[in-house]
Motif scaffolding. Structure first.
Motif, PDB file in Angstrom:
ATOM      1  N   LEU A  66       0.829  -1.207   0.000  1.00 32.06           N
ATOM      2  CA  LEU A  66       0.000   0.000   0.000  1.00 32.06           C
ATOM      3  C   LEU A  66       0.864   1.258   0.000  1.00 32.06           C
ATOM      4  O   LEU A  66       0.582   2.225  -0.716  1.00 32.06           O
ATOM      5  CB  LEU A  66      -0.915   0.010   1.230  1.00 32.06           C
ATOM      6  CG  LEU A  66      -1.980  -1.079   1.331  1.00 32.06           C
ATOM      7  CD1 LEU A  66      -2.698  -0.981   2.679  1.00 32.06           C
ATOM      8  CD2 LEU A  66      -2.983  -0.953   0.189  1.00 32.06           C
ATOM      9  N   VAL A  67       1.919   1.243   0.804  1.00 33.41           N
ATOM     10  CA  VAL A  67       2.788   2.420   0.905  1.00 33.41           C
ATOM     11  C   VAL A  67       3.523   2.657  -0.408  1.00 33.41           C
ATOM     12  O   VAL A  67       3.564   3.782  -0.925  1.00 33.41           O
ATOM     13  CB  VAL A  67       3.786   2.270   2.072  1.00 33.41           C
ATOM     14  CG1 VAL A  67       4.748   3.460   2.108  1.00 33.41           C
ATOM     15  CG2 VAL A  67       3.042   2.155   3.400  1.00 33.41           C
ATOM     16  N   CYS A  85       8.853   2.731  12.215  1.00 31.44           N
ATOM     17  CA  CYS A  85       9.806   3.125  11.179  1.00 31.44           C
ATOM     18  C   CYS A  85       9.905   2.120  10.046  1.00 31.44           C
ATOM     19  O   CYS A  85      10.585   2.375   9.046  1.00 31.44           O
ATOM     20  CB  CYS A  85      11.182   3.402  11.775  1.00 31.44           C
ATOM     21  SG  CYS A  85      12.014   1.961  12.467  1.00 31.44           S
ATOM     22  N   GLY A  86       9.193   0.997  10.148  1.00 27.42           N
ATOM     23  CA  GLY A  86       9.153   0.065   9.042  1.00 27.42           C
ATOM     24  C   GLY A  86       8.558   0.651   7.770  1.00 27.42           C
ATOM     25  O   GLY A  86       8.801   0.136   6.676  1.00 27.42           O
ATOM     26  N   VAL A  87       7.806   1.753   7.893  1.00 22.37           N
ATOM     27  CA  VAL A  87       7.196   2.352   6.701  1.00 22.37           C
ATOM     28  C   VAL A  87       8.242   2.966   5.776  1.00 22.37           C
ATOM     29  O   VAL A  87       7.948   3.260   4.612  1.00 22.37           O
ATOM     30  CB  VAL A  87       6.130   3.395   7.067  1.00 22.37           C
ATOM     31  CG1 VAL A  87       5.017   2.755   7.900  1.00 22.37           C
ATOM     32  CG2 VAL A  87       6.722   4.588   7.805  1.00 22.37           C
ATOM     33  N   ALA A  88       9.459   3.168   6.260  1.00 23.12           N
ATOM     34  CA  ALA A  88      10.509   3.729   5.403  1.00 23.12           C
ATOM     35  C   ALA A  88      10.913   2.759   4.302  1.00 23.12           C
ATOM     36  O   ALA A  88      11.276   3.187   3.200  1.00 23.12           O
ATOM     37  CB  ALA A  88      11.727   4.111   6.243  1.00 23.12           C
ATOM     38  N   LEU A  89      10.880   1.470   4.579  1.00 19.82           N
ATOM     39  CA  LEU A  89      11.314   0.484   3.593  1.00 19.82           C
ATOM     40  C   LEU A  89      10.473   0.557   2.317  1.00 19.82           C
ATOM     41  O   LEU A  89      11.030   0.729   1.221  1.00 19.82           O
ATOM     42  CB  LEU A  89      11.281  -0.910   4.223  1.00 19.82           C
ATOM     43  CG  LEU A  89      11.764  -2.133   3.440  1.00 19.82           C
ATOM     44  CD1 LEU A  89      10.753  -2.638   2.437  1.00 19.82           C
ATOM     45  CD2 LEU A  89      13.098  -1.899   2.778  1.00 19.82           C
ATOM     46  N   PRO A  90       9.145   0.452   2.380  1.00 15.75           N
ATOM     47  CA  PRO A  90       8.371   0.534   1.136  1.00 15.75           C
ATOM     48  C   PRO A  90       8.396   1.924   0.506  1.00 15.75           C
ATOM     49  O   PRO A  90       8.205   2.047  -0.708  1.00 15.75           O
ATOM     50  CB  PRO A  90       6.956   0.142   1.565  1.00 15.75           C
ATOM     51  CG  PRO A  90       6.904   0.414   3.027  1.00 15.75           C
ATOM     52  CD  PRO A  90       8.285   0.115   3.522  1.00 15.75           C
ATOM     53  N   SER A  91       8.642   2.949   1.308  1.00 17.07           N
ATOM     54  CA  SER A  91       8.774   4.293   0.743  1.00 17.07           C
ATOM     55  C   SER A  91       9.973   4.353  -0.191  1.00 17.07           C
ATOM     56  O   SER A  91       9.901   4.915  -1.291  1.00 17.07           O
ATOM     57  CB  SER A  91       8.935   5.330   1.861  1.00 17.07           C
ATOM     58  OG  SER A  91       7.893   5.240   2.795  1.00 17.07           O
ATOM     59  N   LEU A  92      11.067   3.764   0.246  1.00 15.67           N
ATOM     60  CA  LEU A  92      12.271   3.730  -0.587  1.00 15.67           C
ATOM     61  C   LEU A  92      12.135   2.744  -1.735  1.00 15.67           C
ATOM     62  O   LEU A  92      12.667   2.960  -2.826  1.00 15.67           O
ATOM     63  CB  LEU A  92      13.487   3.389   0.266  1.00 15.67           C
ATOM     64  CG  LEU A  92      14.115   4.595   0.957  1.00 15.67           C
ATOM     65  CD1 LEU A  92      14.838   4.197   2.218  1.00 15.67           C
ATOM     66  CD2 LEU A  92      15.066   5.309  -0.006  1.00 15.67           C
TER      67      LEU A  92
END
Length: 270
Positions: A66-67, A85-92
């Protein structure tokens, strides 16, 4: 105008008040410009590890999709607001990272793997996941070279992380380095990257300045130092994207006590 993607993810956290990350993300969202903000509806269930060694793996991988989709669908850099802070991985993962350096502002190193983590919580593994050392679905592919990853404000390492970090090729900049924003900006430029991704975990701040973090570590940065560092880095390199994470107020009603400091950091990122 900057665009914001709010991801009330709690499943990557090891904290007993992980669900408060939902309250924290939504509290920040309430002060963001409505027309520029997307709030993702993430699964609320814990999920299963599916033999991955990562707690709640199934939910984390669903949210990651989704991210990544939300970051890809918009124009220009996105500021992704967690959640953990796991949301940074799919952002990148949604970006072309071939020319990107990642500056990771965090009290903790986040260099565990499923094999070494005592908790199995993904928020302690995210930087290793950026290097490709994570199960498929939560590993950056292609991985970032360690030479383009910089940890700043980091002052707590688990024994396994202390053994890994010095020889990894990651640039380690302690809490004291944040007193000299130009030094950090120069270190980012020295990686040879042409763009920068900025990650701010709110526990990089000194616990005396923010109450709404679940894993506080003494002797952290001031708000002025974090804002100054962000501005110094952005003056040197274009922003590829950013994340702001780990706001977990003890009660929703007290979130307002920390929002002034948080919104100053958001303003510097945006």
């Amino acid at each position: 105008m900057a665009r914001f993607i709010v991801v009330p993810q709690w499943q990557g956290s090891s904290s007993s008040r992980a669900m408060r990350l939902i309250d924290g993300a939504l509290a920040i969202a309430g002060d963001l410009p409505r027309t520029a903000t997307t709030i993702l509806e993430v699964p609320t269930e814990a999920g299963e590890d599916l033999g991955s060694g990562v707690r709640r793996f199934s939910s984390l991988t669903r949210i990651a999709e989704l991210v990544s989709r939300a970051v890809t669908d918009g124009d220009g850099p996105a500021v992704v607001v967690g959640g953990d802070c796991g949301v940074a991985l799919p952002s990148l993962r949604a970006l072309d990272t071939s020319d990107i350096a990642v500056l990771w502002l965090d009290a903790h190193a986040d260099l565990q793997t499923p094999a070494t983590s005592p908790s199995g919580a993904f928020h302690g593994m995210v930087v290793r996941a950026l290097l490709g050392d994570a199960p498929a679905g939560l590993a950056l592919d292609p991985p970032l070279p360690a030479a383009r990853v910089l940890l700043a404000g980091t002052r707590e390492f688990d024994p396994e992380e202390e053994a890994f970090a010095p020889a990894s090729g990651i640039t380690l900049l302690g809490a004291d380095a944040l007193a000299d924003p130009d030094r950090i900006a120069d270190a980012v430029v020295a990686t040879g990257a042409s763009r920068v991704y900025l990650h701010v975990d709110l526990d990089v701040l000194d616990p005396g300045l923010i109450s709404g973090v679940s894993h506080p570590v003494p002797f952290g940065a001031t708000v002025e130092q974090v804002v100054g560092t962000i501005r110094a880095v952005r003056a040197k390199l274009p922003l590829a994207g950013a994340t702001l994470t780990e706001f977990s107020p003890a009660e929703p009603e007290v979130a307002v006590d920390d929002l002034g400091a948080i919104l100053r950091i958001v303003g510097a990122l945006a």
